[in-house]
Design a protein around this motif. Structure first.
Motif, PDB file in Angstrom:
ATOM      1  N   ASP A   1       0.830  -1.205   0.000  1.00 56.35           N
ATOM      2  CA  ASP A   1       0.000   0.000   0.000  1.00 56.35           C
ATOM      3  C   ASP A   1       0.867   1.259   0.000  1.00 56.35           C
ATOM      4  O   ASP A   1       0.545   2.250  -0.670  1.00 56.35           O
ATOM      5  CB  ASP A   1      -0.924   0.005   1.219  1.00 56.35           C
ATOM      6  CG  ASP A   1      -2.060  -0.996   1.080  1.00 56.35           C
ATOM      7  OD1 ASP A   1      -2.319  -1.438  -0.060  1.00 56.35           O
ATOM      8  OD2 ASP A   1      -2.671  -1.348   2.109  1.00 56.35           O
ATOM      9  N   GLN A   2       1.964   1.222   0.768  1.00 56.03           N
ATOM     10  CA  GLN A   2       2.876   2.369   0.790  1.00 56.03           C
ATOM     11  C   GLN A   2       3.501   2.591  -0.592  1.00 56.03           C
ATOM     12  O   GLN A   2       3.632   3.724  -1.050  1.00 56.03           O
ATOM     13  CB  GLN A   2       3.981   2.152   1.830  1.00 56.03           C
ATOM     14  CG  GLN A   2       3.518   2.287   3.269  1.00 56.03           C
ATOM     15  CD  GLN A   2       4.625   1.960   4.258  1.00 56.03           C
ATOM     16  OE1 GLN A   2       5.289   0.929   4.159  1.00 56.03           O
ATOM     17  NE2 GLN A   2       4.829   2.849   5.229  1.00 56.03           N
ATOM     18  N   VAL A   3       3.886   1.491  -1.235  1.00 54.50           N
ATOM     19  CA  VAL A   3       4.477   1.609  -2.562  1.00 54.50           C
ATOM     20  C   VAL A   3       3.454   2.132  -3.572  1.00 54.50           C
ATOM     21  O   VAL A   3       3.770   2.970  -4.421  1.00 54.50           O
ATOM     22  CB  VAL A   3       5.053   0.253  -3.027  1.00 54.50           C
ATOM     23  CG1 VAL A   3       5.617   0.374  -4.450  1.00 54.50           C
ATOM     24  CG2 VAL A   3       6.139  -0.228  -2.080  1.00 54.50           C
ATOM     25  N   GLN A   4       2.214   1.660  -3.465  1.00 56.49           N
ATOM     26  CA  GLN A   4       1.165   2.138  -4.371  1.00 56.49           C
ATOM     27  C   GLN A   4       1.012   3.650  -4.281  1.00 56.49           C
ATOM     28  O   GLN A   4       0.752   4.322  -5.290  1.00 56.49           O
ATOM     29  CB  GLN A   4      -0.167   1.469  -4.022  1.00 56.49           C
ATOM     30  CG  GLN A   4      -0.291   0.034  -4.488  1.00 56.49           C
ATOM     31  CD  GLN A   4      -0.678  -0.065  -5.959  1.00 56.49           C
ATOM     32  OE1 GLN A   4      -0.491   0.867  -6.721  1.00 56.49           O
ATOM     33  NE2 GLN A   4      -1.203  -1.212  -6.358  1.00 56.49           N
TER      34      GLN A   4
ATOM     35  N   LYS B   1      14.515   9.992  -1.081  1.00 50.00           N
ATOM     36  CA  LYS B   1      15.074   9.598   0.221  1.00 50.00           C
ATOM     37  C   LYS B   1      14.013   9.697   1.321  1.00 50.00           C
ATOM     38  O   LYS B   1      13.879   8.801   2.164  1.00 50.00           O
ATOM     39  CB  LYS B   1      16.281  10.465   0.575  1.00 50.00           C
ATOM     40  CG  LYS B   1      16.967  10.060   1.884  1.00 50.00           C
ATOM     41  CD  LYS B   1      18.190  10.910   2.154  1.00 50.00           C
ATOM     42  CE  LYS B   1      18.918  10.425   3.405  1.00 50.00           C
ATOM     43  NZ  LYS B   1      18.100  10.504   4.626  1.00 50.00           N
ATOM     44  N   GLN B   2      13.242  10.756   1.305  1.00 54.90           N
ATOM     45  CA  GLN B   2      12.188  10.908   2.310  1.00 54.90           C
ATOM     46  C   GLN B   2      11.126   9.828   2.180  1.00 54.90           C
ATOM     47  O   GLN B   2      10.541   9.400   3.180  1.00 54.90           O
ATOM     48  CB  GLN B   2      11.553  12.287   2.184  1.00 54.90           C
ATOM     49  CG  GLN B   2      12.485  13.441   2.515  1.00 54.90           C
ATOM     50  CD  GLN B   2      11.793  14.792   2.403  1.00 54.90           C
ATOM     51  OE1 GLN B   2      10.588  14.908   2.580  1.00 54.90           O
ATOM     52  NE2 GLN B   2      12.567  15.828   2.099  1.00 54.90           N
ATOM     53  N   LEU B   3      10.901   9.361   0.952  1.00 54.66           N
ATOM     54  CA  LEU B   3       9.864   8.350   0.706  1.00 54.66           C
ATOM     55  C   LEU B   3      10.357   6.923   0.918  1.00 54.66           C
ATOM     56  O   LEU B   3       9.567   5.983   0.865  1.00 54.66           O
ATOM     57  CB  LEU B   3       9.336   8.493  -0.729  1.00 54.66           C
ATOM     58  CG  LEU B   3       8.624   9.812  -1.056  1.00 54.66           C
ATOM     59  CD1 LEU B   3       8.373   9.919  -2.550  1.00 54.66           C
ATOM     60  CD2 LEU B   3       7.312   9.928  -0.288  1.00 54.66           C
ATOM     61  N   GLY B   4      11.661   6.761   1.126  1.00 55.06           N
ATOM     62  CA  GLY B   4      12.206   5.430   1.361  1.00 55.06           C
ATOM     63  C   GLY B   4      12.635   4.694   0.106  1.00 55.06           C
ATOM     64  O   GLY B   4      12.963   3.507   0.168  1.00 55.06           O
ATOM     65  N   LEU B   5      12.675   5.399  -1.032  1.00 54.10           N
ATOM     66  CA  LEU B   5      13.098   4.750  -2.269  1.00 54.10           C
ATOM     67  C   LEU B   5      14.618   4.701  -2.400  1.00 54.10           C
ATOM     68  O   LEU B   5      15.160   3.872  -3.128  1.00 54.10           O
ATOM     69  CB  LEU B   5      12.504   5.463  -3.480  1.00 54.10           C
ATOM     70  CG  LEU B   5      10.971   5.369  -3.623  1.00 54.10           C
ATOM     71  CD1 LEU B   5      10.495   6.194  -4.813  1.00 54.10           C
ATOM     72  CD2 LEU B   5      10.533   3.920  -3.769  1.00 54.10           C
ATOM     73  N   VAL B   6      15.320   5.612  -1.731  1.00 57.51           N
ATOM     74  CA  VAL B   6      16.783   5.570  -1.661  1.00 57.51           C
ATOM     75  C   VAL B   6      17.195   5.732  -0.206  1.00 57.51           C
ATOM     76  O   VAL B   6      16.399   6.166   0.642  1.00 57.51           O
ATOM     77  CB  VAL B   6      17.443   6.659  -2.547  1.00 57.51           C
ATOM     78  CG1 VAL B   6      16.967   6.558  -3.984  1.00 57.51           C
ATOM     79  CG2 VAL B   6      17.187   8.044  -1.995  1.00 57.51           C
ATOM     80  N   ASP B   7      18.468   5.414   0.056  1.00 55.72           N
ATOM     81  CA  ASP B   7      18.946   5.426   1.449  1.00 55.72           C
ATOM     82  C   ASP B   7      19.774   6.650   1.799  1.00 55.72           C
ATOM     83  O   ASP B   7      19.669   7.172   2.910  1.00 55.72           O
ATOM     84  CB  ASP B   7      19.793   4.170   1.708  1.00 55.72           C
ATOM     85  CG  ASP B   7      19.010   2.896   1.518  1.00 55.72           C
ATOM     86  OD1 ASP B   7      18.080   2.653   2.301  1.00 55.72           O
ATOM     87  OD2 ASP B   7      19.315   2.145   0.574  1.00 55.72           O
TER      88      ASP B   7
ATOM     89  N   ILE C   1       3.277   5.879  -3.715  1.00 57.38           N
ATOM     90  CA  ILE C   1       4.378   6.640  -4.311  1.00 57.38           C
ATOM     91  C   ILE C   1       4.728   6.131  -5.719  1.00 57.38           C
ATOM     92  O   ILE C   1       5.643   6.656  -6.358  1.00 57.38           O
ATOM     93  CB  ILE C   1       5.636   6.596  -3.420  1.00 57.38           C
ATOM     94  CG1 ILE C   1       6.080   5.149  -3.183  1.00 57.38           C
ATOM     95  CG2 ILE C   1       5.361   7.292  -2.100  1.00 57.38           C
ATOM     96  CD1 ILE C   1       7.328   5.025  -2.331  1.00 57.38           C
ATOM     97  N   ALA C   2       4.006   5.123  -6.180  1.00 53.00           N
ATOM     98  CA  ALA C   2       4.270   4.543  -7.502  1.00 53.00           C
ATOM     99  C   ALA C   2       3.390   5.237  -8.546  1.00 53.00           C
ATOM    100  O   ALA C   2       3.496   6.439  -8.737  1.00 53.00           O
ATOM    101  CB  ALA C   2       4.036   3.035  -7.475  1.00 53.00           C
TER     102      ALA C   2
END
Length: 586
Positions: free
Chosen positions: A494-497, A511-517, A499-500
């Motif tokens: 659901d989280q990925v949906q 980075k804030q969304l968790g897609l990069v570190d 931001i996808a």
């Protein structure tokens, strides 16, 4: 005209030399040519009190130049300087110059040619220039008309100089999309779309006549993030605030030389010859002499042995950290030198996985996406490496869609604040020429053994049943995509949906969304790889093989050497992707 004649003469002369050698001298002639080239000056001469000249017209890419054989011959016979350089080579060169007592300054030489270097690469170059400046050495930048990308680099200089009739472009960023829908309708070209992701905007020029609300929203946000990074980076160097810079952008857009000086955006208004005179003083040469100041180009200086060893670890170590470059569109098969061939890159990664001396892998991704199939093949190898040794991703200018697919399985993902990433979505464009063909008396008839045997034809639109079939495959790919993102990035589906949906993000937002570190460049990724593999200082860098030299290419072509290609095994899902690869792209 002079340059055209010189280039043409070099090309013709190169072809004639090759023809004469092959027909009259055979292998002996080619070996003679190889020896002649190999015996050329082995390295540049760096004199004391030299200025390192960085021509901003240089194109900077991750993989650097890879000229064809004819281009290599033309370069050999021509007086022209190389027009491109590898990013890491450039950064190493600047870092080495900061430690070289023979180099007293850097000259950032502006250009009237638009810069083709991407934003994230410019960020890494600027950081290297800042380190050079912090070492106590001088940077002087001069141009007639400063464009925004050039000024992004020049703003770090101790002295920014502009021509009296010059200008400074700080009007901001814009994105203009050309829509083909009306023309396609006029000429009878049919278009059908299958996709998942309301922000997946690549299909819009073929369907709409203006931006969709979703595309406008994401483009405005992305441009705002990228421009905000530009303002925040430049402002401290020029001792102004981002708000002051934005005010200039809003009220002036393009500043003439006097206004740029008054606004403290440049330090001096001068002619090019006055800048040269200043460099002559710096290098201790007489002003009366007509020659240029003592200098060495950044491409020439990059060929010194010290540059290759700079930031490359302990050359006596047996432990290797391998860098792999994935630059360009992702395609099935081997692809060309400007593409990411899924089979070719997977094979390269597989070799590194099986090499016991390679203790970690850094995958540099600079891709806007491409084939879902090829992305899956590469992504699988990344996952297999991770089970045996650390694999770290460094994102360049782009790591979007398929570019993100191949990156998401890494232990750690680094990106620059102005990297463009995300775009987690899938689409397919299905063209047909039935209307235009029928208007011109062209018809088709078909015989087939199954209902879907001609599903890939462009002679007619797809039927509702065929569209449903294709859409189901797109849905399958998208579900696979977001499931893998959720697993690898430790997010819920659901989280990925959220931001996808095909939406693109800046590196800072990602980075804030968790897609990069982490926010950082290639060297930061290399340092993290060494730490993750517990290597301390006991490692050396393993770079990809350099492009073959001219003599190697000639001898190889004469010998008729061919590389054996090994097919990459595919799983059942990938096999399903392959069936529709002509219709789908990411």
């Amino acid at each position: 005209m002079k340059d055209f004649l010189k280039f043409t003469f070099a090309s013709l002369l190169g072809n004639l030399i090759g023809l004469v050698l092959i027909t009259t001298m055979g292998i002996g002639g080619l070996i003679f040519l190889a020896v002649m080239i190999a015996n050329q000056d082995s390295g540049p001469q760096v004199k004391d009190k030299s200025v390192l000249v960085f021509d901003l017209a240089l194109s900077v890419s991750d993989t650097g130049p890879n000229p064809s054989t004819s281009e290599a011959l033309q370069e050999l016979l021509s007086e022209d300087s190389p027009t491109s350089i590898q990013l890491r080579t450039l950064v190493q060169t600047i870092d080495q110059a900061s430690k070289d007592d023979r180099i007293v300054a850097i000259y950032l030489q502006g250009t009237n040619t638009p810069i083709s270097t991407g934003l994230a690469n410019l960020k890494e170059i600027r950081q290297a220039l800042q380190r050079f400046k912090d070492s106590g050495k001088t940077i002087i930048a001069y141009d007639i008309d400063w464009t925004a990308p050039e000024y992004y680099l020049a703003s770090v200089a101790n002295q920014v100089v502009i021509n009296p009739l010059g200008s400074l472009d700080i009007k901001g960023l814009s994105s203009q999309v050309m829509f083909l829908t009306g023309a396609l309708e006029k000429y009878g070209i049919g278009v059908q779309v299958i996709r998942v992701g309301k922000y997946k905007a690549a299909v819009e020029p073929f369907l709409l006549k203006k931006l969709s609300p979703e595309n406008r929203e994401q483009t405005q946000k992305l441009l705002g993030d990228l421009w905000g990074e530009w303002l925040r980076t430049i402002a401290p160097s020029r001792k102004v605030t981002p708000q002051q810079l934005q005010a200039f952008s809003n009220t002036e857009g393009i500043l003439l030389a006097d206004k740029a000086l008054k606004g403290k955006l440049v330090d001096q208004v001068s002619y090019g010859d006055e800048v040269i005179t200043n460099f002559k003083k710096m290098t201790g040469e007489s002003k009366e002499k007509s020659q240029q100041f003592r200098q060495i180009s950044i491409n020439s200086y990059s060929k010194t042995p010290e540059v290759a060893d700079n930031n490359s670890g302990n050359q006596n170590s047996d432990n290797k950290i391998a860098i792999v470059y994935a630059e360009g569109e992702i395609v099935d098969g081997s692809g060309t030198s400007s593409q990411i061939g899924g089979d070719r890159l997977a094979k390269e990664l597989r070799k590194l996985r099986l090499d016991e001396k390679v203790k970690a892998v850094v995958l540099r991704v600079n891709s806007p996406g491409g084939s879902a199939t090829a992305s899956e093949v590469i992504g699988r190898e990344v996952q297999l490496i991770r089970k045996q040794k650390p694999v770290i991703v460094s994102m360049g200018n782009y790591a979007a869609s398929g570019g993100y697919w191949i990156a998401m399985g890494a232990d750690q993902i680094f990106a620059e604040a102005n990297t463009v990433t995300g775009s987690i979505g899938v689409f397919g464009l299905l063209f047909n020429i039935q209307d235009i063909a029928s208007k011109n008396g062209i018809t088709w008839d078909i015989v087939k053994t199954g209902k879907f045997a001609d599903i890939q034809t462009n002679s007619r639109p797809k039927s509702p049943e065929e569209l449903a079939r294709l859409q189901s495959v797109v849905n399958l790919i998208y579900d696979r995509f977001i499931s893998n993102v959720a697993t690898n990035r430790k997010l819920t589906k659901d989280q990925v949906q959220e931001i996808a949906q095909g939406r693109v993000w800046s590196g800072s937002e990602a980075k804030q969304l968790g897609l990069v570190d982490e926010i950082g460049g290639l060297d930061a990724a290399i340092a993290f790889a060494a730490k993750k593999a517990n290597l301390g200082d006991d490692w050396k860098l393993k770079e990809p093989a350099k492009p073959r030299t001219l003599e190697e290419r000639i001898l190889e072509n004469l010998a008729g050497d061919n590389l054996t290609k090994i097919a990459t095994p595919v799983d059942p899902l990938t096999r399903e992707f392959l069936r529709l690869q002509e219709e789908l792209s990411m």
